[in-house]
Enzyme design. Sequence first.
Site, PDB file in Angstrom:
ATOM      1  N   HIS A  10       0.828  -1.209   0.000  1.00  8.37           N
ATOM      2  CA  HIS A  10       0.000   0.000   0.000  1.00  8.37           C
ATOM      3  C   HIS A  10       0.869   1.270   0.000  1.00  8.37           C
ATOM      4  CE1 HIS A  10      -3.727   2.279   1.076  1.00  8.37           C
ATOM      5  NE2 HIS A  10      -2.843   3.105   1.593  1.00  8.37           N
ATOM      6  N   GLU A  11       1.768   1.343   0.946  1.00 12.60           N
ATOM      7  CA  GLU A  11       2.602   2.549   1.059  1.00 12.60           C
ATOM      8  C   GLU A  11       3.521   2.701  -0.148  1.00 12.60           C
ATOM      9  OE1 GLU A  11       1.563   4.616   3.114  1.00 12.60           O
ATOM     10  OE2 GLU A  11       0.405   3.257   4.374  1.00 12.60           O
ATOM     11  N   HIS A  52       1.777   4.657  -2.790  1.00 14.13           N
ATOM     12  CA  HIS A  52       1.892   6.108  -2.561  1.00 14.13           C
ATOM     13  C   HIS A  52       3.288   6.596  -2.955  1.00 14.13           C
ATOM     14  CE1 HIS A  52      -1.916   6.779  -0.581  1.00 14.13           C
ATOM     15  NE2 HIS A  52      -1.684   5.897   0.375  1.00 14.13           N
ATOM     16  N   GLU A  92      -4.733   7.829  -3.164  1.00 12.70           N
ATOM     17  CA  GLU A  92      -5.211   6.554  -2.641  1.00 12.70           C
ATOM     18  C   GLU A  92      -5.452   5.556  -3.781  1.00 12.70           C
ATOM     19  OE1 GLU A  92      -4.861   6.320   0.461  1.00 12.70           O
ATOM     20  OE2 GLU A  92      -5.867   4.442   0.966  1.00 12.70           O
TER      21      GLU A  92
HETATM   22 ZN    ZN Z   1      -3.176   5.260   1.766  1.00 18.95          ZN
END
Ligand code: ZN
Length: 503
Positions: free
Chosen positions: A266-267, A270, A296
């Site tokens: 997830h990170e 980003h 996101e």
């Molecule tokens: Zn996030």
Amino acid sequence: MNVEETVKAFKAYLGKIKMYREAMSTLSFDGETVAPIGSTKSRAKRAGFFSLEVFNLTTSDEMKAYLDALAPHVDTFDDVLKGEYRLAKKSYEDKTKIPADIVREMGELQEEAAAIWGQARAENDFDKFAPYLKRLIELKKKVIEYRGETSKKPYDLLLDDYEDGMNMEVYDAFFNQLKEAIVPLLKKIKDSNKKIDTRFVHEKVGLEAQKAISKQIATQIGYDLDRGYIAESTHPFCNGSNKYDVRITTRYDEADFFSSFYSVMHECGHAIYEQNISDDIAHQIVGSGASMGIHESQSRFYENILGRSLTFWEVMYAELQTLLPETFDDVTAHQFYEAVNEVKASFIRVEADELTYNLHIIIRYEIERLLFNEDIDVYDLPAIWNQKYEDYLGITPSTNAEGVLQDIHWSFGAFGYFPTYALGSAYAAQIAAHMKKDLDVEALIKAQDFAAIKNWLGEKIHQYGKTYTPNELMKKSFGETFNADYYVNYLTDKYSNLYELTS
Ligand code: ZN
């Protein structure tokens, strides 16, 4: 000064603001990871100093002079300069409309409310937090009044703050469409005979092995560790001062390998976004992700659409068997895929699966709507919260700590933030559908050619940073603005297959 000279001075002035922000960003990362506890007060003082500097630069007479002098020439600017002007103007207008004592009161209240929220959650005592929440909402409404945008409803204004161009009309349509698809799908899943084996997901994996896997998977999917770093913190996050320094954090738990695995995925989503912004705008204020929702979309793309797909597990399975000999010996690739996608109604948003996650968001959205449009009493929130969990998920929290008190967001006045999480997932599905038109995504995953995927995202999304608003960006790259159909189709297909549902 002629226009050319004014533009040059304006750019240099904004560059100064960006430099302060970059410094603040790195200091904040330091504070959340390795800074010694004894430095807390002095760091707060330093952070306060920099915040005030940035506030003063953003709202100065000099800034106003630039904005006024350049206003008649905006149409002649290139897209990047237009973006810079748009951001500087918005920030000037938002910040100068609100009296300084209200800004200070809000800052102090947020600080205090966040601390009280922590205690209230630990003690399962909603009444302790309620008066602060009430004051936060009152103050937020006052701020909205000062902004004087009477043509917009209060909650619309808040939604737009977190995602430029969004309002209740768009979110209502999106969430209604989601509810209509998800609620019956969930019922079918509950009634299905499909059993998913998840016993192995809490198999112990040593911390050193987890750290090594984090680095490997991060590098493999395209996170550049020469310009990045993986640290540890209680709540995983991504922090980028500019594209040359984008760090992420995760947390490791021996009995929860998949938690850190997916946090990293997830990170990294980003971080890959921030790292692939164009060099030309790296030190400009447009030089970071377009919006909460678009940001996101990148994290959810890597975590869910890629990381929770069957093809990904077919590839990763062999890798994992090599990296963790004997740990998952008796588990097949397909079992991995099923286990990381199990659907289960649960109380805690951050632990929810891809499907029920949206219901957690819809509940928060509907409650925020009531708070800002209908003036409901905050003391009624626990009852409203629990009723909605019963209605949408068929479960009732037994404590307020696992109910209305679970999220930190409201305690720092972040109303209108939650919907961007669901929006991000939906943008991710929309972007992935367009990606499939240009690339053979399945084949690329099988060949572990994640660079081709990253480059495509870089070309369509990453390079531009904040040059365009979310709607402009989607329109420019895909010829259409937000469309929830892609996401509803993605969820329906994925979970109908997984749970072997017949329609
Ligand atoms: Zn996030």
